[in-house]
Design a protein around this motif. Sequence first.
Motif, PDB file in Angstrom:
ATOM      1  N   GLY A 139       0.824  -1.207   0.000  1.00  0.00           N
ATOM      2  CA  GLY A 139       0.000   0.000   0.000  1.00  0.00           C
ATOM      3  C   GLY A 139       0.857   1.256   0.000  1.00  0.00           C
ATOM      4  N   LYS A 140       0.156   2.394  -0.025  1.00  0.00           N
ATOM      5  CA  LYS A 140       0.855   3.678  -0.149  1.00  0.00           C
ATOM      6  C   LYS A 140       1.693   3.992   1.077  1.00  0.00           C
ATOM      7  CE  LYS A 140      -2.520   5.571  -3.377  1.00  0.00           C
ATOM      8  NZ  LYS A 140      -3.544   6.600  -3.651  1.00  0.00           N
ATOM      9  N   ASP A 141       1.212   3.660   2.264  1.00  0.00           N
ATOM     10  CA  ASP A 141       2.020   3.897   3.461  1.00  0.00           C
ATOM     11  C   ASP A 141       3.242   2.985   3.496  1.00  0.00           C
ATOM     12  OD1 ASP A 141       0.458   5.910   4.412  1.00  0.00           O
ATOM     13  OD2 ASP A 141      -0.721   4.656   5.764  1.00  0.00           O
ATOM     14  N   GLY A 142       3.075   1.758   3.019  1.00  0.00           N
ATOM     15  CA  GLY A 142       4.200   0.827   2.948  1.00  0.00           C
ATOM     16  C   GLY A 142       5.268   1.296   1.973  1.00  0.00           C
ATOM     17  N   LYS A 143       4.828   1.897   0.857  1.00  0.00           N
ATOM     18  CA  LYS A 143       5.791   2.426  -0.120  1.00  0.00           C
ATOM     19  C   LYS A 143       6.580   3.597   0.473  1.00  0.00           C
ATOM     20  CE  LYS A 143       3.136   1.013  -4.205  1.00  0.00           C
ATOM     21  NZ  LYS A 143       2.342   1.463  -5.369  1.00  0.00           N
ATOM     22  N   PHE A 144       5.880   4.449   1.227  1.00  0.00           N
ATOM     23  CA  PHE A 144       6.582   5.575   1.841  1.00  0.00           C
ATOM     24  C   PHE A 144       7.619   5.070   2.848  1.00  0.00           C
ATOM     25  CE2 PHE A 144       7.006   8.879   5.130  1.00  0.00           C
ATOM     26  CZ  PHE A 144       7.424   9.932   4.335  1.00  0.00           C
ATOM     27  N   GLN A 145       7.288   4.006   3.563  1.00  0.00           N
ATOM     28  CA  GLN A 145       8.238   3.424   4.526  1.00  0.00           C
ATOM     29  C   GLN A 145       9.481   2.933   3.812  1.00  0.00           C
ATOM     30  OE1 GLN A 145       7.071   0.715   7.914  1.00  0.00           O
ATOM     31  NE2 GLN A 145       8.054  -0.834   6.635  1.00  0.00           N
ATOM     32  N   ILE A 146       9.310   2.256   2.667  1.00  0.00           N
ATOM     33  CA  ILE A 146      10.460   1.755   1.903  1.00  0.00           C
ATOM     34  C   ILE A 146      11.308   2.916   1.406  1.00  0.00           C
ATOM     35  CG2 ILE A 146      11.143   0.534  -0.196  1.00  0.00           C
ATOM     36  CD1 ILE A 146       8.687  -1.257   0.163  1.00  0.00           C
ATOM     37  N   LEU A 147      10.662   3.995   0.952  1.00  0.00           N
ATOM     38  CA  LEU A 147      11.398   5.155   0.441  1.00  0.00           C
ATOM     39  C   LEU A 147      12.264   5.780   1.537  1.00  0.00           C
ATOM     40  CD1 LEU A 147      11.844   7.102  -1.974  1.00  0.00           C
ATOM     41  CD2 LEU A 147      10.012   8.512  -1.033  1.00  0.00           C
ATOM     42  N   VAL A 148      11.706   5.938   2.734  1.00  0.00           N
ATOM     43  CA  VAL A 148      12.475   6.521   3.842  1.00  0.00           C
ATOM     44  C   VAL A 148      13.646   5.602   4.213  1.00  0.00           C
ATOM     45  CG1 VAL A 148      12.389   7.225   6.260  1.00  0.00           C
ATOM     46  CG2 VAL A 148      10.500   7.817   4.731  1.00  0.00           C
ATOM     47  N   CYS A 149      13.402   4.293   4.240  1.00  0.00           N
ATOM     48  CA  CYS A 149      14.482   3.353   4.586  1.00  0.00           C
ATOM     49  C   CYS A 149      15.607   3.397   3.556  1.00  0.00           C
ATOM     50  CB  CYS A 149      13.916   1.931   4.687  1.00  0.00           C
ATOM     51  SG  CYS A 149      12.866   1.647   6.121  1.00  0.00           S
ATOM     52  N   LEU A 150      15.256   3.406   2.262  1.00  0.00           N
ATOM     53  CA  LEU A 150      16.275   3.455   1.218  1.00  0.00           C
ATOM     54  C   LEU A 150      17.035   4.777   1.241  1.00  0.00           C
ATOM     55  CD1 LEU A 150      14.342   1.800  -1.749  1.00  0.00           C
ATOM     56  CD2 LEU A 150      16.254   0.830  -0.484  1.00  0.00           C
ATOM     57  N   GLY A 151      16.309   5.872   1.469  1.00  0.00           N
ATOM     58  CA  GLY A 151      16.948   7.186   1.548  1.00  0.00           C
ATOM     59  C   GLY A 151      17.900   7.284   2.722  1.00  0.00           C
ATOM     60  N   THR A 152      17.549   6.638   3.829  1.00  0.00           N
ATOM     61  CA  THR A 152      18.435   6.628   5.003  1.00  0.00           C
ATOM     62  C   THR A 152      19.655   5.766   4.743  1.00  0.00           C
ATOM     63  OG1 THR A 152      16.481   6.850   6.413  1.00  0.00           O
ATOM     64  CG2 THR A 152      18.523   6.191   7.479  1.00  0.00           C
ATOM     65  N   ARG A 153      19.451   4.601   4.124  1.00  0.00           N
ATOM     66  CA  ARG A 153      20.571   3.691   3.838  1.00  0.00           C
ATOM     67  C   ARG A 153      21.598   4.338   2.920  1.00  0.00           C
ATOM     68  NH1 ARG A 153      19.611  -1.159  -0.256  1.00  0.00           N
ATOM     69  NH2 ARG A 153      19.729   0.651  -1.631  1.00  0.00           N
ATOM     70  N   ASP A 154      21.107   5.020   1.872  1.00  0.00           N
ATOM     71  CA  ASP A 154      22.007   5.592   0.864  1.00  0.00           C
ATOM     72  C   ASP A 154      22.346   7.053   1.126  1.00  0.00           C
ATOM     73  OD1 ASP A 154      21.895   3.119  -0.363  1.00  0.00           O
ATOM     74  OD2 ASP A 154      20.243   3.688  -1.679  1.00  0.00           O
ATOM     75  N   HIS A 155      21.971   7.556   2.328  1.00  0.00           N
ATOM     76  CA  HIS A 155      22.309   8.920   2.754  1.00  0.00           C
ATOM     77  C   HIS A 155      21.786   9.970   1.774  1.00  0.00           C
ATOM     78  CE1 HIS A 155      25.824   6.389   4.381  1.00  0.00           C
ATOM     79  NE2 HIS A 155      24.989   6.587   5.391  1.00  0.00           N
ATOM     80  N   LEU A 156      20.542   9.775   1.299  1.00  0.00           N
ATOM     81  CA  LEU A 156      19.934  10.693   0.335  1.00  0.00           C
ATOM     82  C   LEU A 156      18.756  11.469   0.913  1.00  0.00           C
ATOM     83  CD1 LEU A 156      19.925   8.276  -2.755  1.00  0.00           C
ATOM     84  CD2 LEU A 156      21.435  10.230  -2.404  1.00  0.00           C
ATOM     85  N   LEU A 157      18.306  11.074   2.112  1.00  0.00           N
ATOM     86  CA  LEU A 157      17.097  11.680   2.681  1.00  0.00           C
ATOM     87  C   LEU A 157      17.268  13.180   2.883  1.00  0.00           C
ATOM     88  CD1 LEU A 157      14.372  10.513   3.431  1.00  0.00           C
ATOM     89  CD2 LEU A 157      15.160  10.280   5.784  1.00  0.00           C
ATOM     90  N   SER A 158      18.457  13.583   3.338  1.00  0.00           N
ATOM     91  CA  SER A 158      18.688  15.009   3.580  1.00  0.00           C
ATOM     92  C   SER A 158      18.754  15.813   2.281  1.00  0.00           C
ATOM     93  CB  SER A 158      19.990  15.196   4.365  1.00  0.00           C
ATOM     94  OG  SER A 158      21.086  14.635   3.657  1.00  0.00           O
ATOM     95  N   GLN A 159      18.972  15.147   1.132  1.00  0.00           N
ATOM     96  CA  GLN A 159      18.957  15.836  -0.164  1.00  0.00           C
ATOM     97  C   GLN A 159      17.549  15.924  -0.741  1.00  0.00           C
ATOM     98  OE1 GLN A 159      21.780  14.042  -2.895  1.00  0.00           O
ATOM     99  NE2 GLN A 159      23.284  13.689  -1.257  1.00  0.00           N
ATOM    100  N   TRP A 160      16.711  14.927  -0.426  1.00  0.00           N
ATOM    101  CA  TRP A 160      15.365  14.889  -1.002  1.00  0.00           C
ATOM    102  C   TRP A 160      14.404  15.870  -0.336  1.00  0.00           C
ATOM    103  CZ3 TRP A 160      14.860   8.806  -0.976  1.00  0.00           C
ATOM    104  CH2 TRP A 160      15.691   8.284  -1.978  1.00  0.00           C
ATOM    105  N   ILE A 161      14.531  16.041   0.968  1.00  0.00           N
ATOM    106  CA  ILE A 161      13.554  16.881   1.685  1.00  0.00           C
ATOM    107  C   ILE A 161      13.526  18.320   1.182  1.00  0.00           C
ATOM    108  CG2 ILE A 161      13.102  17.918   3.952  1.00  0.00           C
ATOM    109  CD1 ILE A 161      13.494  15.182   5.172  1.00  0.00           C
ATOM    110  N   PRO A 162      14.679  19.007   0.936  1.00  0.00           N
ATOM    111  CA  PRO A 162      14.580  20.364   0.386  1.00  0.00           C
ATOM    112  C   PRO A 162      13.939  20.419  -0.995  1.00  0.00           C
ATOM    113  CG  PRO A 162      16.882  19.609   0.473  1.00  0.00           C
ATOM    114  CD  PRO A 162      16.067  18.656   1.264  1.00  0.00           C
TER     115      PRO A 162
END
Length: 909
Positions: A835-858
């Motif tokens: 589901g959509k909430d599950g997809k968002f969870q995967i996106l946050v996990c992948l962004g954290t693993r690859d150190h990209l979350l801080s680039q995506w939020i802005p």
Amino acid sequence: ANLCFVDIDNHFIELPEEFPQFPNKLEFIQEISEVLLQFGIPPEGNLHCSDSATKLKNLVLSDLVNDKKNGNISSNALNMYELLKGNETIARLQALAKRTGVTMEKMTITTPLTEEKDGKLSCEELELRDYKLNVQLREVFANRFTQMFADYEVFVIQAAPDMESWLTNREQMQNFDKASFLSDQPEPYLPFLSHFIETQMFATFIDNKIMSQWEEKDPFLRVFDSRIEKIRLYNVRAPALRTSNYQKCSTLKEAAQSIEQRLMKIDHTAIHPHLLDMKIGQGKYEQGFFPKLQSDVLATGPTNNNRWASRSATTQRRKDHLRQHSEHIGLDNDMREKYMQEARSLGKNLRQPKLSDLSPAVIAQTNWKFVEGLLKECRMKTKRMLVEKMGHEAVELGHGEANITGLEENTLIASLCDLLERIWSHGLQVKQGKSALWSHLFQYQEREEKQEHSAESPVGGGTERRKSDMGITLPTLKVSLIQDMRHIQNMSEIKTDVGRARAWIRLSLEKKLLSQHLKQLLSNQALAKKLYKRYAFLRCEEEREQFLYHLLSLNAVDYFCFTSVFTTIMIPYRSVIIPFKKLSNAITTSNPWICVSGELGDSGVMQIPKNHLEMTFECQNLGKLTTVQIGHDNSGLLAKWLVDCVMVRNEITGHTYKFPCGRWLGKGVDDGSLERILIGELVSSASDEELGKQCRTPPQQKSPTVTRRLSITSLTGRNTKPNTGQIQEGIGEAVNNIVKHFHKPEKERGSLTILLCGENGLVAAVEQVFHHGFKSARIFHKNVFIWDFIEKAVAYFETSDHIGDNEEALLLQRSSCKTFCHYVNAINTAPRNIGKDGKFQILVCLGTRDHLLSQWIPLLAECPPITRMYEENALLRDRMTVNSLIRVLQTLQDFNIILEGSLIKGVDV
């Protein structure tokens, strides 16, 4: 893959890629280096070696390479280089040093032949020096392996009654209880030992040990066993605590002295070469062939001045005399074995004095001291185990002494097993087998099973189902000593009684039943009186109660010493799915499935039988359970399913895990998910009515709770929104927990999956940021999810041209947009019904693993869709808050975050 190539001439070693490191490798090299430096030899690797000595060594090597002899120099010159002796090589070394200006500060070089008038004497001194170096290096190696294999003998399987039957069935028989041996070893040793015990060399070593019961012991085995016996004698009064700390060889000086004494007392003097009194050439012989030698001349040897020959003859005469004497007095085998055992087991005799030679008063005093010593050792060992498990908290409580903390858990448990074996061995009437504890357990089991058959009623181990308020729950697993023994007996990996006893101790310790089980075992006083003498520890009532009390204190901490050690065994699991009966159907018409994952692997996807909410399955040990994936194929009329939680229990250890869900599974409801990833928590052993209400201290996190999840749907109305301060605090706390996780020692770290996806994890904290100011469903007239905003942002990034003043910043922005779109599209196209909430969870996990979350939020904070989907006071539209959030997330850049496979299964990025 298993080949080690060693080129001694060129100082080159080629090893396989995943070659296990030798235990305490650095300390071992350090000890060898110290021995070499005592003799003026710079060690390989330049450990504690001066620059000048290194330069000199390199010059010598290059000189050897350039001499056109391919390293095959005369043995005399090679020995001179290797051990820095002899005039010619020393002169060459000094010339090289003088030419290059290298000083000889670390290398003590002397020229004995110039100092001594008698060249023979100096050669003997150099030879003595060589022998001392050789024997001390051998002692270091022998000590290392003696320490690692000090208790190997108890794990040797001697199943054959005679040598002939053993040789006949050699290929089919197991000779060594590998699983039990490895379970006793310190964890850092396991990579090396698990490979080492599979080598042909070790197999031959064990074969020689087994054959030594029928024929004369192999000389190398005799030496090794004597070293082990010496260790036992040294530690006889106060057995050393098992430890993975490096223990240096303490016999170097003795070894050097012994070799010196041996060389001073010459055993054999070789006569000078001389012509034999033989007429060569007489008789017929063919040219090009040796003539026949005269056997009578060859049979006449020189004068017997060989002390070894006389010694061997004397030894043989002594053996014959002893053999004749034993036949003369007509001793039976049992008596002879008894005397031999007494002669061998000096250490055991020291531990348990021979009481028959003492007066009653001395006997009582000796036994009292021994019993008191065992009780004191039990108290110290349980304290050590508690302090080690408490970790840093113990230091704060004042238990941070160096002799207590820092010990490895596996080592401490093996030490406890040793103590229990010694307690059960004290005061035995007759020892049966190598493990006194298992022998006692086995006889107890036989008695109980006889009573069971006579009464025709089961002895524990069954299950009793209790109804809870929900009506569905796991059946209660009864506490049973006999059932735990049967679990161990069914483990084909364990081959010896010692191994079974230790596995049973580990299982009981993990289930927090060790004290209770032993109390039940000792409650049968009739059996105890049959097995033990009056002075035995187990028949001293007051000391026995204190002993059980000390073991009871271990229930204060959680051990996984059985689950983490026996990783290859098959374990039965039982799972129960608990639905919301008030809001959903208890049974779905679709075809449900489940996949259980743990630290050691997963069960694979398993179909749940239709119209059933409970199933039992067996698979290889999963370790601590972490996640459950549950879903269905959306078939049938009643496909929508609201699941409250999933319960999974390990049927051997009794550990029960709860995986909260609180979400719908089905199309057209909630976020349209047909599968969910649930995060588990270990629940305490309580009654079924209290399951889920109690948790451990500190509590483990789990899947986001029902209240927060259902608030997004239409089930529970409007969500109670946290304020801005709480949301920012939640982000900081979640990131701080991850940082602390990586700063802890590896053994003290918990599950990273919980810190990411648990109730107070990073995903939940980021969700709160994205939910703040998100326009409600009343405006859109339908349920809207964060993923809808993510997809609109991707559509914008893929179609718009980026405009910026700074070219470098523009390139960075384009790169971030490209990776963001790639990740989102990969998640959307993954072959999973998430589901959509599950997809968002995967996106946050992948962004954290690859150190990209801080680039995506802005990027998301500045894209046009945010103005349509978020109110003006939303956190994502506040520049200061976004910058603060970026700085917090950037603290995770330095950590290597590895995601569990179940979280990102099927997503190809």
